[in-house]
Write a protein that holds these residues in place. Structure first.
Motif, PDB file in Angstrom:
ATOM      1  N   TYR A 222      -3.610   6.122 -37.311  1.00 16.48           N
ATOM      2  CA  TYR A 222      -2.407   5.582 -37.965  1.00 16.48           C
ATOM      3  C   TYR A 222      -2.193   6.185 -39.351  1.00 16.48           C
ATOM      4  CZ  TYR A 222      -2.630   2.123 -34.268  1.00 16.48           C
ATOM      5  OH  TYR A 222      -2.671   1.517 -33.045  1.00 16.48           O
TER       6      TYR A 222
ATOM      7  N   ARG B 184       4.224  -4.937 -44.129  1.00 12.56           N
ATOM      8  CA  ARG B 184       4.920  -3.817 -44.753  1.00 12.56           C
ATOM      9  C   ARG B 184       5.437  -4.212 -46.142  1.00 12.56           C
ATOM     10  NH1 ARG B 184       7.545   1.149 -43.365  1.00 12.56           N
ATOM     11  NH2 ARG B 184       7.965   1.664 -45.486  1.00 12.56           N
ATOM     12  N   GLU B 185       6.073  -5.395 -46.220  1.00 13.14           N
ATOM     13  CA  GLU B 185       6.614  -5.850 -47.501  1.00 13.14           C
ATOM     14  C   GLU B 185       5.490  -6.012 -48.522  1.00 13.14           C
ATOM     15  OE1 GLU B 185       8.552  -9.164 -45.720  1.00 13.14           O
ATOM     16  OE2 GLU B 185       9.919  -7.779 -44.722  1.00 13.14           O
TER      17      GLU B 185
ATOM     18  N   GLN C  20      -0.255   2.490 -41.907  1.00 11.53           N
ATOM     19  CA  GLN C  20       0.957   3.303 -41.676  1.00 11.53           C
ATOM     20  C   GLN C  20       1.771   3.473 -42.951  1.00 11.53           C
ATOM     21  OE1 GLN C  20       2.755   1.141 -38.335  1.00 11.53           O
ATOM     22  NE2 GLN C  20       2.685   3.037 -37.175  1.00 11.53           N
TER      23      GLN C  20
ATOM     24  N   SER D 258       4.185  -0.659 -55.418  1.00  7.90           N
ATOM     25  CA  SER D 258       5.100  -0.657 -56.563  1.00  7.90           C
ATOM     26  C   SER D 258       4.418  -1.230 -57.803  1.00  7.90           C
ATOM     27  CB  SER D 258       6.379  -1.431 -56.235  1.00  7.90           C
ATOM     28  OG  SER D 258       6.142  -2.827 -56.312  1.00  7.90           O
ATOM     29  N   GLN D 259       3.347  -1.989 -57.608  1.00  3.52           N
ATOM     30  CA  GLN D 259       2.633  -2.519 -58.767  1.00  3.52           C
ATOM     31  C   GLN D 259       1.397  -1.704 -59.115  1.00  3.52           C
ATOM     32  OE1 GLN D 259       2.131  -6.570 -59.401  1.00  3.52           O
ATOM     33  NE2 GLN D 259       4.213  -7.096 -58.898  1.00  3.52           N
TER      34      GLN D 259
ATOM     35  N   THR E  63      -0.106  -1.836 -39.763  1.00  6.36           N
ATOM     36  CA  THR E  63       1.041  -1.501 -40.608  1.00  6.36           C
ATOM     37  C   THR E  63       0.634  -0.999 -41.990  1.00  6.36           C
ATOM     38  OG1 THR E  63       2.307  -3.166 -39.437  1.00  6.36           O
ATOM     39  CG2 THR E  63       3.188  -2.419 -41.531  1.00  6.36           C
TER      40      THR E  63
ATOM     41  N   THR F 261       4.989  -3.816 -51.930  1.00  9.25           N
ATOM     42  CA  THR F 261       4.888  -4.505 -53.213  1.00  9.25           C
ATOM     43  C   THR F 261       3.667  -4.025 -53.988  1.00  9.25           C
ATOM     44  OG1 THR F 261       5.938  -6.476 -52.317  1.00  9.25           O
ATOM     45  CG2 THR F 261       4.597  -6.762 -54.277  1.00  9.25           C
ATOM     46  N   LEU F 262       2.527  -3.958 -53.315  1.00 11.02           N
ATOM     47  CA  LEU F 262       1.290  -3.561 -53.991  1.00 11.02           C
ATOM     48  C   LEU F 262       1.397  -2.133 -54.522  1.00 11.02           C
ATOM     49  CD1 LEU F 262      -1.111  -5.295 -51.486  1.00 11.02           C
ATOM     50  CD2 LEU F 262      -0.955  -5.787 -53.943  1.00 11.02           C
TER      51      LEU F 262
ATOM     52  N   LYS G 115       3.716   6.668 -47.618  1.00 11.68           N
ATOM     53  CA  LYS G 115       3.909   6.792 -49.059  1.00 11.68           C
ATOM     54  C   LYS G 115       2.870   7.686 -49.731  1.00 11.68           C
ATOM     55  CE  LYS G 115       7.230   3.693 -49.185  1.00 11.68           C
ATOM     56  NZ  LYS G 115       7.039   2.266 -49.449  1.00 11.68           N
TER      57      LYS G 115
END
Lengths: 358, 310
Positions: free
Chosen positions: A245, A201-202, A226, A209-210, A223, A206-207, A231
């Protein structure tokens, strides 16, 4: 023999007559055992093998009697389970995880009459065959779709460990995506864990947001798909059809279909033609298949995917064909040349366009 | 503007990653402050995650899912309390057994729901808040109510331990059960409640994972977060605000590592993954090197069983 637990000895003694009579009595079903590394669940690596087992049972009916043990941890515990299966009279045993390799070999040496099939390994014996799928062919095709659907030209890739199988998938994705967009980039994030949903998930967050607008993953949890759904970011799935999913955002999935292989190999044991072989099947053999496309994928892209799939299946096109330049700017695959299987299996470089370190 | 969004998204992701660690860590911190070392956090989290997911799947209610997880964690903790407080079993061994038991039990409970797709706790549970600012919107969209609950719990536990009479009593029990007992304090009852609180919080931490952070149930889905929470309690020298700092730092290290990787920089992920454990060892060395610090930090009666003399 004296050290064996009593139960095993008894089971072995009971099983021995069954083994001996099979040749004479064709009606006695062939017992086929499957060893799974994870719970079956609703999708994923183990789920696909279970689908194969069910297909085998449905196809051969009375001629086979299949069973499985799920959630077997790799290492010593798996040896116990495999040994138990062999002494229970199974004539053919499929061990479906890389980490079952050495236990499979060990038990196979103690049970020379039982046939073993190990998935994704490289050690063979007279009674141990190996099989795997050309996962990278599916990645190439998924990359093709991803390349068309990405508006920003950035694919995000959540990957577990930099082993050849994962590296092949990333390079194949890039080469597929380039057919759609020559300037496409792949950002890679390593989670250092096959299974850690939290880290997936993290990494996916991150990807996004970039700037990644299509996500893919080579880890064992759904995940990433999902997170994409949550998003509103496109994803492609792996192992199984992951669209449950991500009903709105999962574009397609690379599916591994073992059905035909299991039916064929069990049939070979039944008619006595089974031999230890090394199988690496791809789109051509049906081991790799793309899941139905998301409705959002334009018809032209669907058509291109179909053409590419057919070309790979017919052997007219290979994903790893030059010219390909590596991250250092050196030629990795010369123009017009295709990598050999050995070169693919030992792949340890990223193509230019992949942002990530090995 | 792009930078602000990026910074905000890192901040938000850090807070989100820290949340399950905060829940589990706070619970364990209170238990340890009362003098009981419960190494079963991972097991209690897993049972909470499985029960929470199952309860939500059956009832369709997030609130009931969370409550069921809290209850399940507390039941696990009650089992631990019975063995260690009443029957005086070794706390370390019992805690380890509780984790192993929790791994198996959660797998059993969660079997029908393994891998079932689910949608997570919606972040949009904030009525009346307009999404005017894009930056604010980003924060609100990414953070669900459990994140805020975790940080509220930090304030509550800190105030409880430092400012309330009950908190003082709890700390006294953790420092010297004999003295507290001599003063008429019901040592076992207080420890029981503290352990129960620890279990409830661990259950909530598990449900935070299975219902909000990564909405699904899969065996072992906590992936060692219970152990990290345990390490953070020591790292924080048993103080809630330091625990918060540790949880945020740990979340930030992961996020920053991924951000750097996605930018094309390289780190050794293995080294970074060991950081919380390294930090814990350093803290342990530091506080045990110096008797005064040791007395100031670790609850003096931590891990020692207590049998009321009469």
């Amino acid at each position: 023999m004296t050290n064996l637990p009593r139960r095993t000895v008894l089971a072995g003694a009971l099983a021995a007559p069954a083994l001996m009579t099979r040749a004479a009595d064709a009606a006695a079903p062939l017992k086929v055992g499957f060893v799974y590394v994870a719970p079956i669940g609703k999708a994923g690596w183990t789920y696909q093998h279970e689908q194969g087992r069910l297909a085998l049972q449905a196809k051969l009916g009375d001629k086979v009697k299949t069973s499985y043990v799920a959630n077997v941890s790799e290492g010593a515990d798996s040896e116990r389970v495999i040994r138990q299966m062999a002494s229970d009279g199974n004539g053919l045993i499929f061990t479906t995880s890389f980490g079952f390799m050495n236990p499979t070999i060990k038990v196979a040496e103690a049970f020379p009459k039982v046939k073993f099939e190990h998935c994704t390994g490289y050690k063979r014996r007279v009674n141990v065959a190996t099989y795997s799928a050309r996962f990278y062919e599916g990645r190439f095709l998924a990359g093709l779709v991803a390349g068309h659907m990405s508006k920003k030209g950035v694919i995000g890739y959540v990957a577990a460990f930099p082993i050849p199988e994962v590296v092949q998938g990333i390079n194949a994705t890039l080469l597929g995506a380039r057919r759609a967009n020559p300037n496409i980039k792949i950002k890679v994030v390593w989670t250092s864990a096959w299974f850690d949903p939290g880290k997936d998930r993290e990494a996916a967050d991150t990807l996004i947001s970039q700037g990644a607008d299509v996500l893919m993953n080579h880890t064992d949890s759904p995940t990433t798909v999902q997170v994409g759904e949550e998003k509103g970011v496109w994803t492609t799935g792996y192992d199984s059809d992951m669209s449950p999913y991500g009903p709105k955002t999962c574009l397609t999935s690379t599916m591994m279909i073992w059905d035909q292989y299991y039916i064929k190999r069990a049939g070979m044991v039944l008619d006595g033609t089974w031999k230890s072989t090394d199988t690496w099947g791809g789109v051509d053999s049906g081991m790799i298949k793309m899941a139905p496309l998301n409705k959002a994928v334009p018809a032209a892209v669907a058509k291109e995917l179909e053409i590419a799939t057919n070309a790979i299946a017919a052997g007219r096109y290979k994903p790893f064909v030059g010219p390909v330049v590596n991250q250092a700017g050196k030629i990795a695959i010369a123009a017009g040349q295709a990598l050999t299987d050995q070169q693919i299996l030992s792949m340890n470089w990223f193509a230019q366009g992949v942002e990530g370190k090995l | 503007m792009a930078d602000l969004v990026l910074i905000l998204s890192i901040l938000v992701a850090t807070m989100r990653a820290a949340t399950p660690l905060l829940f589990a860590g706070l619970g364990e911190l209170v238990a340890e402050r009362s003098g009981v070392l419960n190494l079963g956090v991972e097991g209690m989290m897993l049972v909470g995650a499985a029960v929470g997911f199952a309860a939500h799947a059956v009832t369709g209610s997030f609130v009931l899912g969370l409550l069921a997880a809290i209850l399940a964690g507390a039941v696990m903790a009650a089992l631990f309390a019975l063995l260690t407080l009443r029957l005086l079993a070794n706390q370390v061994a019992t805690g380890l057994a509780l984790t192993i038991f929790g791994v198996g039990l959660s797998a059993l409970i969660g079997l029908p729901w393994a891998g079932v797709p689910a949608t997570g706790l919606p972040a949009a549970l904030w009525p009346g808040l307009a999404h005017d600012s894009p930056a604010l919107q980003q924060v609100l969209l990414l953070l669900d109510p459990l994140v805020w609950l975790a940080f509220a719990a930090v304030v509550a536990v800190d105030r409880f331990l430092r400012r309330s009479r009950a908190g003082l009593t709890l700390r006294a029990v953790g420092e010297s059960a004999e003295v507290a007992h001599a003063l008429g304090t019901k040592v076992l009852r207080i420890r029981f409640l503290a352990v129960l609180f620890g279990g409830a919080m661990a259950g909530l931490a598990g449900a935070d994972l299975s219902l909000a952070y990564t909405p699904m149930w899969v065996e072992n889905m906590t992936a060692g977060r219970g152990w990290i929470a345990l390490a953070l309690v020591v790292f924080s020298t048993w103080k809630p605000w330091w625990l918060t700092a540790g949880a945020l730092l740990f979340g930030f290290v992961t996020i920053a590592q991924f951000q750097a990787e996605a930018f094309g920089l390289s780190f050794s992920p293995d080294l970074l993954a060991t950081l919380p454990y390294l930090a814990t060892i350093v803290v342990l060395v530091l506080i045990s090197r110096d008797a005064t610090r040791l007395r100031l930090a670790a609850p003096a009666a931590l891990g020692k069983p207590f049998r009321p003399s009469d």
